[in-house]
Design a protein around this motif. Structure first.
Motif, mmCIF file in Angstrom:
data_model
loop_
_atom_site.group_PDB
_atom_site.id
_atom_site.type_symbol
_atom_site.label_atom_id
_atom_site.label_comp_id
_atom_site.label_asym_id
_atom_site.label_seq_id
_atom_site.Cartn_x
_atom_site.Cartn_y
_atom_site.Cartn_z
ATOM 1 N N ARG A 87 -22.093 -10.188 -9.573
ATOM 2 C CA ARG A 87 -22.362 -11.111 -8.410
ATOM 3 C C ARG A 87 -22.618 -12.596 -8.592
ATOM 4 N NH1 ARG A 87 -26.989 -7.237 -6.411
ATOM 5 N NH2 ARG A 87 -27.299 -6.960 -8.493
ATOM 6 N N ALA B 227 -1.125 -0.173 -10.964
ATOM 7 C CA ALA B 227 -2.219 -0.793 -10.864
ATOM 8 C C ALA B 227 -2.009 -1.750 -9.671
ATOM 9 C CB ALA B 227 -2.590 -1.407 -11.927
ATOM 10 N N SER B 228 -3.374 -1.803 -8.673
ATOM 11 C CA SER B 228 -3.291 -2.773 -7.770
ATOM 12 C C SER B 228 -4.050 -3.902 -7.909
ATOM 13 C CB SER B 228 -3.237 -2.111 -6.317
ATOM 14 O OG SER B 228 -2.299 -1.126 -6.137
ATOM 15 N N ARG C 103 0.641 -1.197 0.121
ATOM 16 C CA ARG C 103 -0.112 -0.075 0.023
ATOM 17 C C ARG C 103 0.990 1.207 -0.028
ATOM 18 N NH1 ARG C 103 -3.886 -2.924 3.332
ATOM 19 N NH2 ARG C 103 -3.008 -2.094 5.237
ATOM 20 N N GLU D 184 -8.970 -10.129 -2.345
ATOM 21 C CA GLU D 184 -10.229 -10.407 -2.410
ATOM 22 C C GLU D 184 -10.831 -9.221 -3.613
ATOM 23 O OE1 GLU D 184 -14.381 -9.707 -0.011
ATOM 24 O OE2 GLU D 184 -12.491 -9.259 0.834
ATOM 25 N N PRO D 185 -11.142 -9.735 -4.730
ATOM 26 C CA PRO D 185 -11.612 -8.543 -5.951
ATOM 27 C C PRO D 185 -12.900 -8.079 -5.396
ATOM 28 C CG PRO D 185 -11.962 -10.931 -6.432
ATOM 29 C CD PRO D 185 -11.533 -11.167 -5.164
ATOM 30 N N LEU D 186 -12.872 -6.705 -5.003
ATOM 31 C CA LEU D 186 -14.139 -6.078 -4.876
ATOM 32 C C LEU D 186 -14.287 -5.218 -6.024
ATOM 33 C CD1 LEU D 186 -13.150 -4.439 -1.368
ATOM 34 C CD2 LEU D 186 -14.632 -6.609 -1.748
ATOM 35 N N LEU D 187 -15.531 -5.689 -6.583
ATOM 36 C CA LEU D 187 -16.080 -5.349 -7.853
ATOM 37 C C LEU D 187 -17.377 -4.551 -7.690
ATOM 38 C CD1 LEU D 187 -15.627 -8.429 -9.920
ATOM 39 C CD2 LEU D 187 -13.716 -6.450 -9.782
ATOM 40 N N LEU D 188 -17.260 -3.523 -8.533
ATOM 41 C CA LEU D 188 -18.875 -2.709 -8.378
ATOM 42 C C LEU D 188 -20.050 -3.349 -8.968
ATOM 43 C CD1 LEU D 188 -17.528 0.724 -9.592
ATOM 44 C CD2 LEU D 188 -17.547 -0.041 -7.344
ATOM 45 N N ASP D 189 -21.025 -3.224 -8.309
ATOM 46 C CA ASP D 189 -22.086 -3.925 -8.685
ATOM 47 C C ASP D 189 -22.605 -3.504 -10.064
ATOM 48 O OD1 ASP D 189 -24.799 -4.957 -8.841
ATOM 49 O OD2 ASP D 189 -25.802 -3.744 -7.535
ATOM 50 N N PHE E 206 -5.926 -6.964 -5.356
ATOM 51 C CA PHE E 206 -5.887 -7.343 -4.045
ATOM 52 C C PHE E 206 -6.481 -8.930 -3.895
ATOM 53 C CE2 PHE E 206 -6.067 -2.984 -4.171
ATOM 54 C CZ PHE E 206 -5.313 -2.466 -3.130
ATOM 55 N N ARG F 299 -8.939 -5.519 -14.944
ATOM 56 C CA ARG F 299 -9.064 -4.285 -14.818
ATOM 57 C C ARG F 299 -7.726 -3.620 -14.552
ATOM 58 N NH1 ARG F 299 -12.612 -2.864 -9.231
ATOM 59 N NH2 ARG F 299 -10.743 -4.007 -8.134
#
Lengths: 360, 237
Positions: free
Chosen positions: A135, A82-83, A49, A87-92, A85, A149
């Protein structure tokens, strides 16, 4: 000589009174893949980070292409990185919208985005999922979306924070090999942190070992795995057998070392009377029922040991042993294991070649 | 039964017969509550975001105040705003008492904590690492906020519905600071109270039905937006 892309100088990160990260100097050269390994809580994610300018360091400087990163140029520098992670947190939204997000944030027009993105979606094997809502994706598909991404941004520096850890074994294997190919093809400078040695071995050109916030060793993959600098690194890189010993005699780089219940002749540079540790990788320890007495002959050390515990896995069995000199761990192939008919409590003869010993 | 039936017939007559006064009252209700909701959103969403995402001394007290404010009784709001705007009061020189502006002010005080509280809750339910990941692909801080708002859109729409529902249906504050003056500050709720008091149940029912229809139409629209593309839940029985 490759250009230094990113340099950290005298970085410390303190959190609630304790020091999470304390690095004097760390550099990443253009085009290389550096993997930082270390146990949980070693400060790996914090390191990443700080590198990605996603978290300010308590003190110290980050240089990107020789330029000091500060408040005014932070966004511009972040847009060259570009990072990805764990856990891939993607937008809805859809796979496509998520993978395109970074380019959209940079104000790139739709046609350009499509031209850049399509090949990456295909390359990562999610070309058929473009209109799927995120989802409904599996963990592997979501992580591939997250990788797309990041990769589509054609970053100067790719930062990977345990990107394969949350995946099941077969998915992880495939994705690691895909990444290996992609990184070789694109030559994207990459820093990955992980606690998985296999991942590190598969991807790294250089490996850094982080422990309690400090960089304890930095070297090529070969050096780190075969010649750990100290016992801590040995433990981190998975060397489970560490035998305490004393140097009895030292002449012309050949040492005679004595340990509880035996002696061995090993190459090394230590003075007489020095306390050393013999590091032996589990795959280098052999076990058998041979009736030999404990001794050292033709460069092989034999010692009696008792089978303490057996840990079977799919192809191999980890055998935990108790010898006079301490605890040993051997890795035995399934067929050899069946042949030996090993059971817990058995008395066996363990052996390893002096050549495979690393002294610290 | 007769009474209700008569009321419904009268309501239909008033609405579709184009009764000027009823339409004027309905339009004024929409204008006042609509502006109050809009102002509450403009102030309440940023306030909710600040309370959810930042840490500063007094934040917990602020959050508790907002949560308490979500259940503020409209008559109490009306009382204090009346005192403030009263001709001899501290803000009396503004001459706002018994004007639509005063009603908007009162309704903002009622809706603002509802919007801020629901915004705060919806932002706190997002994963903090989402913001980190967005920064990690080169989003600016403003872009992160915008994307988080989009991500919290379901709850933010709920905040709009709750805020508007709260003010269009409140009567106490509007009556006290607006004065229910015919043609100036008479809205659907205060008119319903007045007509009921006079025994004109048919007109009161008509006004009540218009109010209900209005709320339903707006919520139907917002719910439609909110529920688009929702995943099916598994059967829980």
């Amino acid at each position: 000589m490759a250009e230094t892309l990113l340099a950290l100088r005298d970085i410390t990160v303190r959190h609630g009174g304790s020091t999470v990260l304390d690095l004097q100097s760390f550099e990443v050269d253009g085009g290389e893949v550096v993997v930082v390994i270390g146990p949980n809580g070693a400060g790996k994610s914090t390191l990443l980070r700080v590198m990605g300018l996603l978290q300010p360091a308590t003190s110290g400087n980050v240089f990107f292409r020789g330029v000091l990163a500060g408040r005014e140029n932070s966004l511009a520098i972040r847009r060259r990185m570009a990072s990805v992670f764990q856990e891939p947190l993607l937008l809805d939204s859809t796979v496509y919208a998520n993978a395109a997000l970074g380019l959209k944030l940079r104000g790139i027009d739709r046609d350009q985005i499509d031209k850049k993105l399509r090949p990456w979606l295909e390359r990562l094997g999610i070309g058929h999922l473009t209109s799927r809502r995120v989802r409904t994706l599996s963990g592997g598909e979501a992580q591939r979306t997250s990788l797309a991404r990041g990769l589509v941004l054609d970053p100067d520096l790719l930062l990977l924070d345990e990107p394969f850890s949350a995946l099941d074994a077969p998915t992880r294997e495939t994705l690691i090999w895909d990444m290996r190919e992609i990184l070789a093809e694109t030559q994207i400078t990459t820093v990955m942190v992980t606690h998985e040695l296999q991942e590190a071995a598969a991807l790294a050109q250089r490996i850094g070992v982080l422990s309690h916030g400090k960089l304890v060793q930095l070297g090529t993959a070969g050096e780190i795995f075969a010649q750990p600098a100290n016992e801590e690194v040995a433990a981190i890189v998975g060397i489970e057998t560490r035998i305490p010993a004393v140097v009895e005699q030292s002449s012309n780089g050949t040492l005679t070392v004595r340990f509880e219940g035996g002696k061995a002749q090993i190459q090394g540079n230590f003075s007489n009377g020095a306390r050393v540790t013999l590091c032996v990788r589990s795959e280098d320890i052999d076990i058998g029922h041979e009736p030999e007495h404990p001794h050292c002959s033709k460069g092989v050390v034999y010692m009696r040991a008792k089978v303490r515990k057996l840990f079977p896995s799919s192809a191999q069995v980890r055998v935990a042993l108790q010898a006079d000199c301490g605890r040993l761990v051997a890795l035995v192939g399934k067929s050899r294991f069946t042949e030996l008919r090993l059971r817990e409590g058995d008395e066996i003869m363990a052996s390893f070649r002096c050549q495979s010993v690393h002294l610290i | 039964m007769e009474l209700i039936w008569q009321g419904i017939v009268k309501a239909l007559e008033l609405v579709f017969g184009g009764d000027r006064e009823v339409w004027a009252i309905t339009w004024l209700s929409l204008k006042i509550s609509g502006s109050a909701t809009l102002i509450s959103l403009l102030l309440g969403i940023p306030l909710g975001i600040v309370l959810a995402l930042t840490r500063f001394p007094g934040r917990a007290v602020g959050a508790a105040l907002v949560n308490t404010g979500m259940g503020l009784p409209p008559v109490v709001v009306g009382l204090f705003i009346s005192i403030g705007l009263w001709r001899s009061g501290p803000l009396g020189f503004l001459e706002l008492i018994y004007t639509p502006v005063a009603m908007v002010v009162a309704q903002v005080v009622i809706a603002l904590p509802i919007v801020a509280g629901l915004t705060m809750a919806s932002f706190q339910s997002l994963d903090p690492n989402l913001a980190l990941q967005l920064l990690g692909i080169g989003a600016s801080k403003l872009q992160v906020l915008w994307l988080l708002c989009k991500e919290a859109r379901l709850s933010l729409l709920a905040a709009v519905m709750a805020g508007f529902g709260g003010v269009i249906s409140e009567v106490g504050a509007s009556m006290m600071v607006g004065g229910n003056i015919r043609g100036q500050t008479r809205v659907l709720t205060t008119a319903t109270v007045l007509e009921t008091g006079k025994g004109n149940f048919d007109v009161a029912i008509a006004l009540g039905l218009i109010l209900l229809a209005l709320c339903f139409a707006l919520n139907l629209f917002l719910t439609h937006i909110q529920q688009r593309g929702q995943m099916r839940w598994p059967r829980l029985s």
